[in-house]
Write a protein that holds these residues in place. Structure first.
Motif, short mmCIF file in Angstrom:
data_model
loop_
_atom_site.label_atom_id
_atom_site.label_comp_id
_atom_site.label_asym_id
_atom_site.label_seq_id
_atom_site.Cartn_x
_atom_site.Cartn_y
_atom_site.Cartn_z
N ALA A 299 34.15 -6.63 -3.27
CA ALA A 299 34.89 -7.63 -2.50
C ALA A 299 34.80 -9.00 -3.16
CB ALA A 299 34.36 -7.68 -1.07
N TRP A 300 33.61 -9.33 -3.67
CA TRP A 300 33.44 -10.61 -4.38
C TRP A 300 34.32 -10.67 -5.62
CZ3 TRP A 300 32.22 -15.33 -5.93
CH2 TRP A 300 31.87 -15.56 -7.26
N ILE A 301 34.37 -9.58 -6.38
CA ILE A 301 35.18 -9.56 -7.60
C ILE A 301 36.66 -9.73 -7.26
CG2 ILE A 301 35.98 -8.12 -9.52
CD1 ILE A 301 33.20 -6.87 -9.62
N ARG A 302 37.14 -9.01 -6.25
CA ARG A 302 38.57 -9.02 -5.91
C ARG A 302 39.00 -10.33 -5.27
NH1 ARG A 302 37.19 -4.37 -3.26
NH2 ARG A 302 37.83 -5.38 -1.32
N GLU A 303 38.18 -10.83 -4.34
CA GLU A 303 38.61 -11.94 -3.50
C GLU A 303 37.94 -13.27 -3.84
OE1 GLU A 303 37.73 -10.64 0.43
OE2 GLU A 303 38.58 -8.63 0.10
N GLY A 304 36.78 -13.23 -4.51
CA GLY A 304 36.06 -14.46 -4.80
C GLY A 304 35.39 -15.07 -3.59
N ARG A 305 35.33 -14.30 -2.53
CA ARG A 305 34.71 -14.81 -1.29
C ARG A 305 33.23 -14.46 -1.29
NH1 ARG A 305 33.86 -12.32 3.45
NH2 ARG A 305 35.08 -10.51 2.74
N ILE A 306 32.38 -15.47 -1.04
CA ILE A 306 30.93 -15.25 -1.05
C ILE A 306 30.46 -14.89 0.35
CG2 ILE A 306 28.68 -16.26 -1.56
CD1 ILE A 306 29.99 -18.01 -3.62
N ALA A 307 30.38 -13.59 0.60
CA ALA A 307 29.90 -13.12 1.90
C ALA A 307 28.37 -13.22 1.94
CB ALA A 307 30.34 -11.68 2.11
N ARG A 308 27.84 -13.24 3.14
CA ARG A 308 26.39 -13.39 3.30
C ARG A 308 25.62 -12.26 2.61
NH1 ARG A 308 24.50 -14.38 9.30
NH2 ARG A 308 25.90 -16.16 8.93
N GLY A 309 26.11 -11.04 2.74
CA GLY A 309 25.44 -9.90 2.12
C GLY A 309 25.45 -9.99 0.60
N PHE A 310 26.56 -10.44 0.05
CA PHE A 310 26.64 -10.58 -1.40
C PHE A 310 25.66 -11.65 -1.89
CE2 PHE A 310 28.34 -12.95 -5.04
CZ PHE A 310 28.33 -11.94 -5.99
N TRP A 311 25.63 -12.79 -1.23
CA TRP A 311 24.74 -13.87 -1.67
C TRP A 311 23.28 -13.47 -1.51
CZ3 TRP A 311 25.83 -17.25 -5.01
CH2 TRP A 311 25.01 -18.36 -5.22
N ARG A 312 23.00 -12.62 -0.53
CA ARG A 312 21.63 -12.12 -0.38
C ARG A 312 21.21 -11.32 -1.62
NH1 ARG A 312 22.07 -10.23 4.34
NH2 ARG A 312 22.71 -8.11 3.79
N GLN A 313 22.14 -10.56 -2.19
CA GLN A 313 21.84 -9.80 -3.41
C GLN A 313 21.61 -10.74 -4.60
OE1 GLN A 313 23.40 -5.53 -3.75
NE2 GLN A 313 25.20 -6.74 -3.24
N VAL A 314 22.38 -11.84 -4.65
CA VAL A 314 22.17 -12.82 -5.71
C VAL A 314 20.77 -13.42 -5.61
CG1 VAL A 314 22.93 -15.05 -6.65
CG2 VAL A 314 24.63 -13.37 -5.91
N ARG A 315 20.35 -13.75 -4.39
CA ARG A 315 19.02 -14.30 -4.20
C ARG A 315 17.94 -13.29 -4.58
NH1 ARG A 315 20.31 -16.94 1.71
NH2 ARG A 315 20.98 -19.02 1.00
N GLN A 316 18.17 -12.00 -4.24
CA GLN A 316 17.22 -10.96 -4.61
C GLN A 316 17.10 -10.83 -6.13
OE1 GLN A 316 18.98 -7.62 -2.59
NE2 GLN A 316 17.85 -7.95 -0.69
N ALA A 317 18.23 -10.93 -6.81
CA ALA A 317 18.23 -10.84 -8.27
C ALA A 317 17.47 -12.02 -8.88
CB ALA A 317 19.67 -10.80 -8.79
#
Length: 343
Positions: free
Chosen positions: A194-212
């Protein structure tokens, strides 16, 4: 006679700056006692208005010796004191080159990184490494020279990432997947897609960025100068990936090359997990790289021989498998043959 030499440690403060206006204010404030280098391709016209700032070439073309020399000359002309700061605003290449300039100027001045891509947030933003490439006989050796120079501060602004193109978003996902896989965390492919297609930073996606990011910080803190072998895990996908970047002549981004490099490297030891990697990349619409790779077996070997993990005969790889990280040692010829077989 012995001389005990212990350089002072550096603490990097990594901060999220939610709003673009506040992020801009920080950069402009730091520029009053520093010099800003920025990626010339950024859609941020206000950067050019900062007194004494200097644009850098976009992408990997930034990491060249003549660009480094020009950056150092600019710092000297600006009479930046040793107490000043060098600020990088841009993607991974901009951060790498600017960080190297900061490490060399007056034998080291403070560095502030303001990464503008997901890839640079996860990769160049945290870790302390700097780099330039070397061109030899018309071929590119990635990150041939560099230093360790951790940033004093890293300013991450999610609103800046919204401006990225779909390809840039996908490229950043290559590094995100690497960190999740080597730390044995599950990648939410639906959220990432969803991030790749839409560029929208959802809470779940940003949580994965923080985990990384947290996973990378743990590794770097245990092996800051890459001397203990712990940090080698961060190179997963990079040995083959860097070779692919060189052979593709700029037609593959770093994240795209690393993504396919992970597939090849895992296939050396765990075909089942490698298939999971391939399926994930296909689900996320990573384009097949074979159409842009040019070169024969000798070209592959040449690109691989420049790998910094080589001892002159074999290259040590730490790769993700279904049972965690595994170390494997292969000659450049063996890796070249495997890469050509899979790609």
């Amino acid at each position: 006679m012995k001389l005990r030499f212990s350089p002072p440690s550096v603490t990097t403060l990594v901060q999220e700056v939610p709003r673009l206006v506040a992020w801009r204010r920080r950069i402009e404030g730091a520029a009053r006692k520093g010099v800003v280098f920025w990626d010339e391709s950024l859609p941020l016209s206000w950067l050019a208005e900062i007194p004494g700032s200097r644009p850098l070439p976009a992408g990997e073309s930034c990491k060249r010796w003549h660009v480094l020399e020009a950056a150092l000359t600019h710092l000297a002309a600006a009479r930046l004191p040793r107490t000043g700061s060098v600020i990088a605003v841009g993607g991974g290449a901009t951060c790498d080159l600017t960080a190297m300039a900061a490490s060399l100027y007056r034998r080291g001045v403070d560095l502030i990184l303001a990464p503008t891509t997901l890839l640079s947030v996860i990769d160049a933003g945290v870790g302390g490494k700097t780099a330039v490439d070397l061109e030899e006989s018309g071929r590119l050796l990635k990150n041939f020279a560099g230093s360790f120079h951790p940033a004093r501060e890293v300013w991450i602004c999610p609103e800046v990432l919204v401006t990225l193109s779909e390809r840039e978003r996908r490229s950043g996902v290559g590094e995100l997947l690497k960190m999740l896989w080597i730390s044995r965390q599950r990648a939410d492919l639906e959220g990432i897609s969803a991030w790749i297609r839409e560029g929208r930073i959802a809470r779940g996606f940003w949580r994965q960025v923080r985990q990384a990011l947290a996973a990378k910080v743990r590794i770097v803190e245990r092996d800051p100068l890459d001397r203990k072998g712990i940090r080698a895990a961060l190179n997963y996908g990079h040995t083959v990936g860097h070779a692919m970047e060189s052979l593709a002549g700029g037609k593959l981004s770093h994240g795209e090359a690393v993504a396919w490099g992970m597939w090849v490297e895992s296939a050396l030891v765990d075909r089942k997990f490698a298939q999971e990697v391939r399926q994930a990349l296909q689900f996320l619409d990573f384009a097949d790289p074979r159409s842009v790779l040019a070169g024969d077996r000798a070209d592959w070997e040449f690109a691989l021989e420049g790998d910094k993990k080589s001892d002159g005969k074999k290259i040590s790889l730490k790769v993700a498998t279904g049972r965690g990280l595994r170390e494997v040692r292969k000659t450049p010829a063996q890796i070249a043959d495997a890469a050509r077989a899979f790609l």
